[in-house]
Write a protein that holds these residues in place. Structure first.
Motif: not given
Lengths: 660, 237
Positions: B15-24
């Motif tokens: 449920f995280t977004s592509h942008r969220d994943a980039a920050r992770m």
């Protein structure tokens, strides 16, 4: 306990920003629910009554989350207010409020504890109790239902929530959560008898206020008395304060959210309390005295925190971070440590929120920003020196211009100036002074860059309990609107000056709950039942809903919000105290009206506000002399730091009448 | 040197977004202490790039990340065998690095190179018969989908975007090969076409492969080593 995840998962495919509800943060604790099987564990559900993005970074909640989970007899999970879309889906599917850690139903916990940082979230509190499946009114909850607790700054006047909560905690929670756990554990072990007996036990814990243990009587509109219903219930509830912040190096494992939140960085609290004595500031009044964290501990917490979280940005939090005695060596230490983390020194940013208005502070901000110059915020709060003496924010024009000059000369191009409007004794001349200050700041900026701009941000003043301004009648929304328009008009032709303002209607609604009494509870319930959620969000706020609810309950805005109180009125929170003597607060109010400032007592003699003497605690500061730079907000020349002895400004003149 | 890694995104973190994943990933690389190269300029950013965005809510065992290390780091300095575990430890649960490889100079970026993806679609509301029915979408020569993107409505023939549809060996899932060049067909859009009788939001999607074309043959961007069974990863979900 069992997880609701399988029922929640399909709902998340239907809502905006579903990552708000999944948990999975680094630092999140999966509590050992097997502890429950063993016996009398008290399960806490720590709640933030606003969205995940706002609530996740809250340090108070993270601290208590760790402290409770470290105990063998407690466990804690977290929950945040579901946004309207998920709220709708949950109610349609019969899914109750759940924790984000293991997605368990709120009803499986013993305690639902809210962190209240503002009053406009009160309707969300009711909604979350309801979503949890418990009766919203505490009197209707029985032995098997949740205990609803509140804490945080807005809990210092919990009277508007008195009908809905079981207890409010005044002050700092580090110690008291354990004491509450022990009382509840013993009660569970003894077979969860009637609720009344355990509430009575809770009311004996210092710092814990149980509204049901007090009878409020009225004389017409006024409160006649607030009396304990039993002899062993204290007549006055005092706040809790931890004496030494160094003993509480929390959070040890900061939560790193998977989705974007408001403060998406490592936060380390460098001190608690503030003694600058700004009279409008509730935080400064209720968190006294000043307790600094040892500099070495700050450095360690940052070094370890950056390593474990992967953040490249740290915020040193407090109510006025440049006042931290060891601020310069700490900052240098952080930058040195960052060199050892691969990649970090290229991007490492140190954030210093709540900056003082002086050149020293700007110099510090310049050192730590790694060349970035995004924007700088100062808060002079009042538009004239006269008004700043009234509110005791003793920033001279020279301080402000010095800070602004220093910032523009170091490459900043945008400045934000925070002001309050609707302050006691405020005249149109004071209000127009805001435009004048902004104009002069832009003029200074233009000497360095053509792009120089200043944004004036206007907030409507809401008098807060436990402050010297608690007796002051708040400006009406019409009056605030007139003042805002005056500033907009005055700045219309000023190149480079922008004006932003907070909705005056929301300021009025905040005023209803800020100094409300128990009768306001019916208004909150009505607004909630009419659908008034997320009232601090502009798109959801509607003052008409509040005005209609007030009218339906036969209560007057004028009486609750706009009216001046006198010295002898029994205020709704009179039986609750942050340690500040009534006489001190009233005297400080008279000094305000006499335009007389007081010094910061961490570097000057004591005024006996009552906190240190009453609680047997004192300031914990590494340096007994004021740090160098500017006037330090004292209105004096302290550019040489400790070389110039601080002297008292004359105080206690004869009062002038209160006027708006 | 440059690295290319293949990773999962499975379970709650879907449920995280592509942008969220980039920050992770940025945080994870710092936590793992990998000496990542930075862009020049006022706000240096780590030089990492991601392939085709995974829709929020979808899962994958074939996500790719390209990472550029600092110039002075030679290939011999990086242990590619232990790197997957090192990165997985620094990433949230559900993100696991399956394989890491050196990215040869001159290789196309992920966005440019990938021509198609393989997806699996399933739902507790669907039966094996539904998946067999769905395969009949291959029969017509044209398949018009009305869709809206960035506020513009359009009717597109999406049939050319579907390379193949077939049930998986268990029959409980639909396997779809979808073209990624041009305006792609999203798995959610395919679910709308394939299962008109249910709400497409109840259909789960898992990306299992991203493909490159070479000499008329398709190749995995990074094939899984024989000892890595990605299926065990998604059983956890």
């Amino acid at each position: 306990m069992s997880t609701l995840w399988a029922r929640i998962e399909p709902l998340l495919a239907r809502v905006q920003k579903p990552a708000r509800y999944i948990g999975c943060e680094d630092g999140a604790i999966t509590p050992r629910h097997d502890k429950l099987d063993g016996g009398d564990v008290v399960a806490w559900l720590l709640a933030y009554p606003d969205t995940y993005e706002i609530g996740l970074p809250n340090q108070g909640l993270q601290i208590l989350y760790e402290i409770l989970n470290e105990r063998d007899d407690a466990l804690a999970e977290r929950t945040y207010a579901p946004w309207a879309d998920l709220d709708h889906e949950m109610r349609a599917a019969g899914v109750p409020l759940f924790s984000v850690d293991t997605h368990r139903a709120a009803g499986e916990f013993d305690v639902l504890a809210f962190n209240l940082s503002s009053e406009l979230v009160f309707t969300n509190v009711l909604n979350m109790i309801d979503l949890a499946g418990a009766p919203v009114r505490s009197a209707e909850r029985d032995a098997d239902d949740l205990f609803v607790l509140v804490g945080g700054h807005a809990a210092f006047n919990p009277e508007p929530l008195a009908d809905f909560i079981d207890a409010a905690v005044l002050g700092e929670g580090e110690e008291v959560v354990s004491e509450i756990t022990e009382v509840l554990r013993a009660w569970k072990a003894a077979g969860r008898s009637d609720r009344e007996s355990v509430l009575r036990e809770l009311s004996k814990i210092p710092g814990v206020y149980v509204p049901a243990m007090y009878e409020v009587t009225y004389e017409g509109e006024h409160i006649a008395a607030v009396q304990p219903r039993y002899p062993d219930v204290p007549a006055t509830v005092d706040k809790r304060t931890v004496a030494d912040l160094g003993e509480w190096p929390y959070p040890k494992h900061p939560l790193v959210p998977l989705t974007e939140v408001v403060h998406d960085r490592l936060s380390v609290e460098v001190f608690r309390g503030c003694t600058r004595g700004c009279r409008f500031c509730q935080a400064g009044m209720i968190t006294r005295p000043v307790r600094e964290r040892p500099a070495e501990q700050v450095r360690t917490m940052i070094r370890e925190g950056l390593r474990s979280t992967g953040y490249d940005e740290v915020s040193l939090t407090s109510l006025s971070t440049a006042d931290f005695s060891d601020i310069e060596p700490v900052v240098r230490g952080i930058l040195d440590d960052a060199k050892e983390i691969p990649g970090a020194c290229d991007t490492m940013t140190i954030n210093l929120p709540s900056l003082r208005v002086d050149a020293f502070t700007v110099g510090l901000a310049g050192e730590v920003n790694n060349g970035r110059r995004s924007g700088l915020t100062f808060a002079p709060e009042g538009g004239s020196w006269r008004l700043r003496k009234v509110i005791n924010k003793l920033i001279t024009e020279e301080d402000l211009y010095g800070a602004v000059e220093s910032a523009f000369s170091q490459g900043w191009t945008r400045m934000k100036l925070y002001f309050l409007t609707g302050l006691p004794t405020e005249t149109d001349e004071d209000t127009l002074g805001i435009a004048e200050l902004a104009k002069n700041c832009v003029a200074i900026g233009k000497r360095y860059t053509n792009r120089a701009s200043v944004t004036v941000s206007l907030g409507g003043f809401v008098p807060k309990p436990h402050t010297p301004f608690q007796w002051f009648g708040q400006n009406t929304d019409e009056e605030l609107r007139r003042k805002i328009n005056m500033v907009r008009e005055a700045t219309r032709r000023m190149n480079g000056v922008n004006v932003k303002w907070h909705d005056p209607a929301a300021t009025t609604a905040e005023g209803i709950t800020s100094r409300g009494d128990r009768r306001i509870g019916r208004v909150i319930e009505r607004v909630w039942r009419e659908g008034g959620l997320f009232q601090e969000w502009g798109e959801h706020f509607d003052l008409d809903r509040w005005a209609a609810a007030m009218e339906a309950e036969g209560l007057s805005l004028d009486w609750y919000v706009f009216r001046h109180r006198d010295e002898h009125e029994i205020l709704p929170w009179a039986h609750l105290t942050a340690g500040l003597h009534h006489d001190f607060l009233w005297g400080d109010w008279l000094d305000a009206l006499a335009e007389s400032g007081v010094e910061d007592c961490r570097w000057t003699p004591c005024y006996d506000c009552g906190v240190c003497t009453g609680y047997g605690i004192e300031h914990v500061v590494a340096s007994p002399i004021a740090p160098a730079g500017g006037s330090q907000g004292t209105g004096q020349d302290l550019s040489h730091g400790g070389d110039v002895p601080v002297t008292l400004l004359p105080t206690r003149r004869e009062p002038a009448g209160a006027s708006t | 040197m440059k690295l290319r890694v293949r990773a999962t995104k499975i379970g709650k973190v879907r449920f995280t977004s592509h942008r969220d994943a980039a920050r992770m990933w940025e945080r994870a690389l710092r936590r793992a202490g990998l000496p990542v190269a930075f862009t020049e300029g006022f706000t240096p950013r780590p030089k990492i790039s991601f392939g085709l965005a995974l829709p929020t809510g979808a899962e994958s065992i074939a996500e790719y990340v390209d990472i550029e290390l600092q110039r002075e780091i030679a290939a011999a300095d990086v242990d590619l065998d232990t790197l997957p575990a090192r990165l997985s430890d620094a990433l949230p649960t559900g993100f696991d690095v399956l394989v890491a490889a050196e990215r040869e100079p001159g290789v196309d970026s992920l966005q440019e190179a990938v021509t198609s993806c393989t997806w699996e679609l399933w739902s507790p509301l669907l039966t094996a018969a539904d998946h067999l029915d769905a395969c009949r979408l291959l029969e017509p020569a044209e398949l018009v989908l009305e869709r809206e993107r960035k506020g513009k409505r359009s009717a597109d023939d999406v049939r050319p975007m579907i390379l193949d549809l077939r049930p998986d060996p268990s029959g409980d899932r639909l396997v779809a090969d979808l073209v990624t060049i041009g305006r792609a067909l999203r798995p959610g859009e395919l679910a709308e076409l394939a299962y008109p009788h249910i709400d497409a939001r109840d259909v789960r999607a898992l990306r299992t492969h991203q493909w490159l074309d070479h000499d008329g043959m398709r190749h995995e961007v990074l094939a899984l080593p024989a000892d890595v069974d990605a299926r065990t990863q998604w059983v956890l979900a």
